[in-house]
Design an enzyme around this catalytic site. Structure first.
Site, PDB file in Angstrom:
ATOM      1  N   ASP A 164      12.850  18.644  10.256  1.00 42.39           N
ATOM      2  CA  ASP A 164      12.908  18.238   8.853  1.00 42.39           C
ATOM      3  C   ASP A 164      13.678  19.257   8.005  1.00 42.39           C
ATOM      4  O   ASP A 164      13.499  20.467   8.166  1.00 42.39           O
ATOM      5  CB  ASP A 164      11.449  18.158   8.354  1.00 42.39           C
ATOM      6  CG  ASP A 164      11.331  17.705   6.925  1.00 42.39           C
ATOM      7  OD1 ASP A 164      11.643  16.536   6.662  1.00 42.39           O
ATOM      8  OD2 ASP A 164      10.928  18.524   6.069  1.00 42.39           O
ATOM      9  N   GLU A 174      17.711  16.693  10.663  1.00 46.82           N
ATOM     10  CA  GLU A 174      17.737  16.024   9.368  1.00 46.82           C
ATOM     11  C   GLU A 174      18.475  16.916   8.380  1.00 46.82           C
ATOM     12  O   GLU A 174      17.903  17.832   7.796  1.00 46.82           O
ATOM     13  CB  GLU A 174      16.340  15.736   8.818  1.00 46.82           C
ATOM     14  CG  GLU A 174      16.443  14.760   7.652  1.00 46.82           C
ATOM     15  CD  GLU A 174      15.595  15.074   6.416  1.00 46.82           C
ATOM     16  OE1 GLU A 174      15.574  14.239   5.503  1.00 46.82           O
ATOM     17  OE2 GLU A 174      14.992  16.147   6.335  1.00 46.82           O
TER      18      GLU A 174
HETATM   19  C1  BGC Z   1      11.504  14.121   4.474  1.00 52.34           C
HETATM   20  C2  BGC Z   1      10.795  13.772   3.193  1.00 52.34           C
HETATM   21  C3  BGC Z   1      10.029  14.991   2.727  1.00 52.34           C
HETATM   22  C4  BGC Z   1      10.931  16.233   2.639  1.00 52.34           C
HETATM   23  C5  BGC Z   1      10.155  17.493   2.477  1.00 52.34           C
HETATM   24  C6  BGC Z   1      12.404  15.228   4.040  1.00 52.34           C
HETATM   25  O1  BGC Z   1      13.662  15.256   4.134  1.00 52.34           O
HETATM   26  O2  BGC Z   1      12.206  13.037   5.012  1.00 52.34           O
HETATM   27  O3  BGC Z   1       9.956  12.677   3.345  1.00 52.34           O
HETATM   28  O4  BGC Z   1       9.496  14.725   1.463  1.00 52.34           O
HETATM   29  O5  BGC Z   1      11.684  16.388   3.810  1.00 52.34           O
HETATM   30  O6  BGC Z   1       9.527  17.839   3.652  1.00 52.34           O
END
Ligand code: BGC
Length: 547
Positions: A202, A244
């Site tokens: 993430d 991500e």
């Molecule tokens: C996730 C979100 C989250 C954020 C903070 C992201 O990119 O997809 O849902 O709120 O990270 O962890």
């Protein structure tokens, strides 16, 4: 390189919000045992790998992305024992599981932060990023800009400001501290030892901060991620890291390294351009973004998607494109959130069956490994009146009963209301009806997945437009080749709401075309040209053979 370790190149992924999927114990929240019971459904759909959103103890101020304990399961979801059972049941069925690894921050309820707040002398203080004023790193953008005004928050206990890229309840970890770097490797090890097949990592661009930069994609961040990758390669070969990074393709390209950082990366800029192409009825937005997409190492793969649990992000578009997208896809202010749109796939596409199938055809045939957001395969609706991003996280609709077959609990006791509007309620949209109907959206998607998996070209192959994309007559037609070794596919899709005849130049007339989806077509080859009549939003997948 062991080719079975490259399974992700040709895999179909499915994103599961465990709370929403299936509530086995009747407390109104989906759970791990419930998900385990639904593995048969996912297997039948053709899913190779699940991505589970965070399942860890959390005060849930960011739905679990605010982790209070990296080493346990949130009690709503079950126990570590249930998790082990899920992993082994999934593996028995040949389904892999990756989980969210939230590296950048913790919850403010995490023990490290509770300790850190006690002041500068506490050994955990330096696990986070503190300052006496809120002036540093002023070039870093605010991500949750509908809620937060600054990336610094004051802490009354520590009498200092702490740094946070997301909600103030999610303090950023301090990656300059080597103990933090070691702790997070330990977290990864814990879940890998339990048998997970990898992680969706993430929010990775933000690990380190440096003055005079926007604090994204810094060399120090890449160096740490490479270390994580080495740790996995050394000890857990075949497990993967999915990145991500909501960034432009050339920046995401850096996260693949020389094939020694991430195995996979989400293609964020492609996603809104699929929606632009569908609405403008022309291919140019997709052409543009693929031209901007650099080649990636052989052992890596893009991850493509239409929707996910967040708002449909419009960070990777120009200001003009963002306004255009909002105007066309989010006419009501309530549909907008931060820099995005809080709606699901089917409502975005006017619940138009042809457009939804066409969107999936693009997802499954363009380069990359696709990921399906739970419920989109049956065309579930949303509820824009729920707070934050909750409107796209409602219970999965399994059948037409009042609780949609999601839970034995009374519908009033569910963690979120079942979608109730006349178009998308469980009477209209549910798994059971669609499973029994060969003409349903679910059946069409299942067929596309089956076909995708029987041809190597989708995951491994080259991509080439089938004609000069600058010609005006080609505007509404997305026609391209996917090819691998001696396999060749020609994908033809009509983005237009009008029937039309496509004329596609061929390098040879000595070919035959076999429609692999089993749809009838009147493709005619004559004089180095293929001519084919296309219905509105039509799509065909052909295998090309030379003779
Ligand atoms: C996730 C979100 C989250 C954020 C903070 C992201 O990119 O997809 O849902 O709120 O990270 O962890």
């Amino acid at each position: 390189m062991n080719s079975t370790h490259l399974w992700y190149k040709n895999a179909v992924f499915y994103q599961v919000y465990v709370r929403a999927f299936y509530d086995r114990n009747g407390d109104g929240h989906g759970d791990l045992i419930g998900l385990t019971q639904k593995l048969g459904y996912l297997k039948d759909l053709g899913i190779d790998c699940l991505w589970l959103m965070p399942i860890y103890p959390s005060p849930l101020l960011d739905d679990g992305y605010d982790i209070a304990d990296f080493y346990n399961i949130h009690p709503d979801y079950g126990t570590l024992q249930d998790f082990k059972q899920l992993i082994s049941s999934a593996h028995e069925r040949g389904i892999r599981i990756i989980t969210d690894l939230v590296l950048n921050h913790t919850s403010d309820q995490h023990n490290w932060f509770l300790e850190a707040r006690k002041g500068k002398d506490n050994p955990y203080h330096d696990y986070y990023v503190w300052r006496d004023d809120d002036q540093d790193y002023s070039e870093a953008r605010i991500i949750f800009l509908d809620i937060e005004e600054s990336n610094w928050a004051w802490d009354d206990n520590a009498h200092q400001y702490y740094w946070h890229r997301f909600y103030a309840s999610q303090p950023d970890l301090n990656y300059d501290n080597s103990s933090v770097r070691q702790e997070m490797l330990k977290v990864a090890k814990f879940w890998l030892d339990l048998g997970v097949d990898g992680f969706r990592a993430d929010a990775v661009p933000y690990l380190f901060e440096r003055d005079g930069t926007n604090c994204e994609n810094l060399p120090e961040t890449h160096a740490y991620l490479k270390e994580l990758r080495q740790f996995i390669d050394r000890n857990y070969p075949g497990r993967i890291l999915l990145c991500e990074a909501n960034q432009w393709p050339e920046e995401v390209r850096e996260y693949f390294g020389e094939g020694d950082e991430f195995h996979m990366g989400f293609h964020f800029p492609l996603m809104p351009r699929i929606f632009m192409a569908l609405c403008k009825e022309e291919i140019s937005p997709i052409v543009w973004v693929l031209e901007k997409t650099p080649p990636i190492p052989e052992n890596t793969q893009w991850t493509t998607f239409l929707r996910n649990h967040d708002e449909l992000t419009l960070e990777m578009v120009t200001e003009e494109e963002r306004q255009w997208m909002w105007q066309h896809y989010a006419p009501l202010p309530r549909m907008r959130l931060n820099l995005g749109i809080r709606r699901r796939l089917a409502p975005l596409l006017d619940n138009h069956r042809g457009k939804i199938e066409l969107a999936f055809s693009l997802l499954f045939s363009l380069p990359g490994s696709p990921i399906i957001y739970y419920g989109d395969e049956i065309g579930m609706g949303d509820d824009i009146w729920l707070e934050d991003r909750n409107g796209v996280r409602t219970p999965m609709q399994w059948d037409n009963s009042p609780a949609a077959g999601f839970s034995p609990a009374d519908p009033e006791r569910l963690y979120a209301p079942i979608i109730s509007n006349s178009e998308f309620n469980p009477q209209k949209v549910n798994v059971t009806n669609q499973t029994n109907d060969p003409g349903s959206l679910l059946s069409s998607i299942k067929k596309m997945i089956t076909l995708r998996k029987s041809f190597q070209s989708f995951g491994w192959g080259e991509f080439e437009w089938a004609f000069d994309t600058k010609q005006t007559q080609s505007k509404p037609i997305a026609a391209f080749y996917r090819s691998y070794l001696d396999e060749k596919l020609l994908i033809i899709q009509n983005l237009s709401s009008q029937a039309l005849t496509a004329e596609i130049p061929l390098s040879s007339s000595s070919i035959s075309l076999n429609e692999i989806l089993g749809k009838s077509s009147n493709a005619l080859i004559n004089n180095h040209t293929l001519s084919i009549d296309l219905q509105p939003f039509d799509y065909h997948w052909f295998q090309v053979k030379s003779f």
